[in-house]
Design an enzyme around this catalytic site. Structure first.
Site, short mmCIF file in Angstrom:
data_model
loop_
_atom_site.label_atom_id
_atom_site.label_comp_id
_atom_site.label_asym_id
_atom_site.label_seq_id
_atom_site.Cartn_x
_atom_site.Cartn_y
_atom_site.Cartn_z
N GLU A 187 0.82 -1.14 -0.02
CA GLU A 187 -0.03 0.02 -0.20
C GLU A 187 0.74 1.24 0.11
O GLU A 187 0.37 2.42 -0.53
CB GLU A 187 -0.90 0.07 1.23
N PHE A 193 -11.67 -7.36 13.74
CA PHE A 193 -10.31 -7.90 12.73
C PHE A 193 -9.86 -6.62 11.75
O PHE A 193 -10.88 -6.10 11.07
CB PHE A 193 -10.84 -9.04 11.89
N GLN A 194 -9.01 -6.31 11.67
CA GLN A 194 -8.40 -5.27 10.86
C GLN A 194 -9.02 -3.90 11.20
O GLN A 194 -9.00 -3.09 10.31
CB GLN A 194 -8.44 -5.66 9.33
N LYS A 224 -17.82 -0.36 6.07
CA LYS A 224 -18.20 -1.41 5.01
C LYS A 224 -19.63 -1.20 4.77
O LYS A 224 -20.35 -1.55 3.88
CB LYS A 224 -17.80 -2.62 5.65
N MET A 275 24.02 7.58 2.17
CA MET A 275 23.84 8.81 3.03
C MET A 275 24.28 8.86 4.48
O MET A 275 25.11 9.51 5.19
CB MET A 275 22.66 9.64 2.59
#
Lengths: 564, 164
Positions: free
Chosen positions: A50, A112-113, A162, A474
């Site tokens: 993502e 969940f999630q 949802k 760097m």
């Protein structure tokens, strides 16, 4: 009025905004939206992480000037997306980020999630919306695009439970929204512009400092006309690269920690800085007490909170930069006179001609500055270059001359490694007509190189040039200079074979050992229809110079030859 | 906070009356590590609009710069800084007092008033309305004498006076 689901309304609203491509990854809490995507003409580009989806949308937006759109599911989708959205926030890229969320009746139950996406995104966006009912979606989408694309542009987040996606309602799609606490389109005050011009004409050693705002507002043409009419030199910030063609005699290049000698010197000798769309980041000013000590600062910006945030301004012009610069240019032409700048012009020419073509502190001809100059010769002027973060980025900023606005795409504020490759893919989606190159380091490329799968699958070919020093370069440079060469966790023991890695994804891979090989590999990559990875093994101790060390002022640059 | 005298700063914000607004405003203070001394929020004559009075300590330049940050916050409709010298301020406190508490409370002087709401057994619930300084000294005196069982303060509300 139309009766439809929230998901249908979302897609329809995106279409009404003129969106043609969405970057994302599906998951449980956003499946209704993805299902509806199949019924639409919207292109979806499937990322493999993502974070890359958000960087792709960001690259798309920076290359095109339009609002980028990215999408992810709830929970880990939303947290992965976050780094990309934060990148857009710190660089003021217009983005709309959409995340799925658990249904409203499960929120707060550690479902969940489930995470509090609005709570998290509020800190890295202009605004984070969470519609509670399907019929709120059309207004929310319009408001999100309005916020993202106006004023100081930036990302806006929409969190979609949802049940709000699946619920059905009568939908009304507004053409305009009103948000009481948001008044973005303030025109500049003509008196403030006139005062800015007075100060300019009174000055003896003026300089323009152009930032990312110039490019975002499309003010670059007025900026160039002003600079040419008045013969004022133009330094830029990292985000301002491309505000003026860098092969222009008045262009001084970037100012700051890795600024050019001529830009840093002349900014610090100036008695007036016309600062246009800059935010005076600490990487630009370095020690503020030593930044342009003799200069009065006239600050043009669309965001009033930028004025005197980091550096005290003597005068400010608040408003859209394009309108402000047009007005300044008109007034300048009406007055039909310039300041008494003859001595200053001679000084600018003297410093600029001494330093502008110098390459500092390299170990061989097969080093990044020469490679980047060769790249400029091979690429057409309109080619888009993205960078990763670190040495590759600063070499590009110093030695790759950007000729047009929106052709240099880099993570300036957040400095997110892994940005360049997905951003390049997003830029390619916006501009399939031009070559797109990611100037990479091996460390950064390893963070998002799985986007190779996206570039092949989606037929978005880009060219990745890995300046490969088998280290986090760097950080290693700082360790060489400030930590007594103690290389804590910066040297890679095992790097993949990037040629075979690319080939395993279906991309082209090539390794080059000379400037000539590099030129021909690049030219060949431009004619190839798949992504090409060019692995360029460089000396592991190449450092970026000039370098103004932390705690130093712009006058105290290390030049890589032992001199300061 | 940068240098300068840490004077009293009073912000009067007109904000959207909807979920998450206090969070958005508070997070601007949190990000800069500013300590809010008091915050009072209530709906205005318009049901979709609330007013927040926020007090803190800080120097003038910081207060002015931060006012611009607050006004950039999208749910914030209007930001005003109230001049402490030209502002009427009031706070209300509910006090649960043990035996002897009411008498002691009445002996505390200052810009404010005290009244009893209910008495039962040895316990009294009273309210005090007055300047924040009056409420603070009331709480301090009662607390020191161990007759204050519980206190709830509203935080400061404020209006600037019009007669200039």
């Amino acid at each position: 009025m139309d009766y439809m689901s929230g998901s249908r309304a979302l897609i329809k609203a995106l279409e009404r905004e003129g969106v043609d491509v969405v970057f994302g990854i599906p998951g449980g809490a956003i499946m209704p939206v993805y299902d509806e995507l199949l019924n639409s003409g919207l292109r979806h580009v499937l990322a493999r992480h993502e974070q890359s989806a958000a960087h792709m949308a960001d690259g798309y937006a920076r290359a095109s000037g339009r609002v980028g759109v990215c999408m992810a599911t709830s929970g880990p989708g939303a947290t992965n997306l976050l780094t990309g959205v934060a990148t857009a926030y710190l660089d003021s890229t217009p983005l709309v980020a959409i995340t799925g969320q658990v249904p409203t009746y499960m929120m707060g139950r550690d479902a969940f999630q489930e995470i509090d996406a609005v709570g998290i995104y509020t800190h890295v966006t202009k605004y984070s919306f969470q519609p509670q009912r399907p019929e709120e979606i059309p207004w929310t989408v319009r408001a999100a695009f309005f916020l993202a694309s106006t004023g100081r542009t930036g990302p806006v987040h929409i969190d979609l439970p949802k049940d709000v996606q699946t619920g059905e309602a009568e939908m009304a799609f507004p053409d305009a929204v009103e948000i009481r606490g948001y008044r973005p389109r303030l025109p500049p005050d003509p008196a403030a512009v006139a005062r800015a011009l007075d100060m300019l004409l009174e000055s003896e050693r003026p300089i323009i400092l152009a930032g990312g705002g110039v490019i975002k507002s499309g003010a670059h043409d007025y900026l160039l006309q002003l600079a040419e009419s008045a013969l004022i030199p133009v330094a830029s910030t990292l985000m301002g690269k491309g505000a003026i063609p860098e092969d222009h005699p008045l262009a001084l290049g970037m100012v700051g920690m890795h600024g050019t000698v001529q830009a840093n010197k002349l900014v610090n000798e100036a008695d007036l800085i016309l600062a246009i769309g800059v935010r005076f980041s600490d990487r630009t000013t370095m020690e503020v007490r030593g930044f342009a000590p003799d200069a009065r600062i006239v600050h043009f910006d669309v965001d009033p909170t930028e004025v005197s945030k980091n550096v005290r301004a003597s005068h400010a012009v608040i408003g859209d930069l394009r309108s402000s610069l047009r007005l300044l240019l008109e007034m300048f032409r009406e007055r039909a006179r310039t300041g008494n700048w003859g001595a200053w012009r001679r000084r600018v020419n003297e410093v600029s001609s001494e330093w502008r073509d110098r390459i500092l502190g390299t170990k061989s001809e097969f080093s990044p500055p020469y490679l980047l100059k060769a790249m400029r010769e091979v690429l057409p002027p309109g080619a888009i270059v993205a960078t990763e973060v670190g040495q590759n980025q600063m070499w590009a900023a110093l030695y790759f001359r950007v000729l047009r606005p929106r052709t240099f795409i880099t993570s300036g504020g957040l400095g997110a490694m892994g940005f360049g490759f997905p951003a390049a893919i997003g830029a390619k989606a916006a501009r399939p007509d031009v070559p797109v190159v990611d100037i990479a380091g091996d460390g950064s490329f390893l963070m998002t190189m799985n986007s190779l799968a996206t570039s092949i699958d989606e037929k978005l070919p880009v060219i990745v040039v890995i300046l490969n020093n088998s280290s986090l370069g760097m950080v290693a440079q700082w360790q060489r200079l400030f930590y007594n060469r103690r290389y804590a966790a910066t040297l890679f023991g095992a790097n993949p074979d990037f040629v075979r890695l690319a080939e395993s994804f279906g991309a082209e891979g090539v390794r080059v050992y000379s400037l000539d090989e590099f030129r021909s590999a690049l030219a060949r990559a431009m004619r190839t229809e798949v992504t090409t990875v060019i692995d360029v093994p460089i000396h592991p101790e190449e450092d970026v110079f000039p370098f103004v060390g932390p705690g130093s002022t712009l006058s105290e640059a290390m030049l890589g030859d032992g001199r300061e | 906070m940068s240098g300068g005298a840490a004077g009293e700063i009073i912000y009067s914000l007109v904000v959207e009356n909807k979920p998450g607004v206090l969070f958005r405003v508070a997070s601007q203070f949190r990000r800069r590590n500013f300590n809010i001394e008091s915050v009072a929020v209530g709906v205005t004559e318009r049901p979709d609009t609330s007013k927040m009075i926020i007090t803190m300590r800080g120097d003038e330049q910081m207060a002015e710069d931060f006012a611009r940050v607050l006004s950039r916050t999208i749910d914030v409709i209007e930001v005003r800084r109230l001049d402490p010298g030209r502002t009427v301020r009031r706070e209300l406190a509910l006090l649960r007092l043990g035996p002897g508490g009411l008498e002691l409370a009445r002996s505390v002087g200052g810009d404010g008033e005290l009244a009893v709401i209910r008495e039962s057994g040895g316990s009294t619930i009273a309210y005090a309305v007055g300047s924040p300084e009056y409420i603070s000294s009331l709480v301090e005196v009662l607390g020191r004498s161990k007759v204050l069982e519980e206190v709830t303060r509203t935080g400061t509300v404020a209006l600037e006076v019009n007669d200039s």
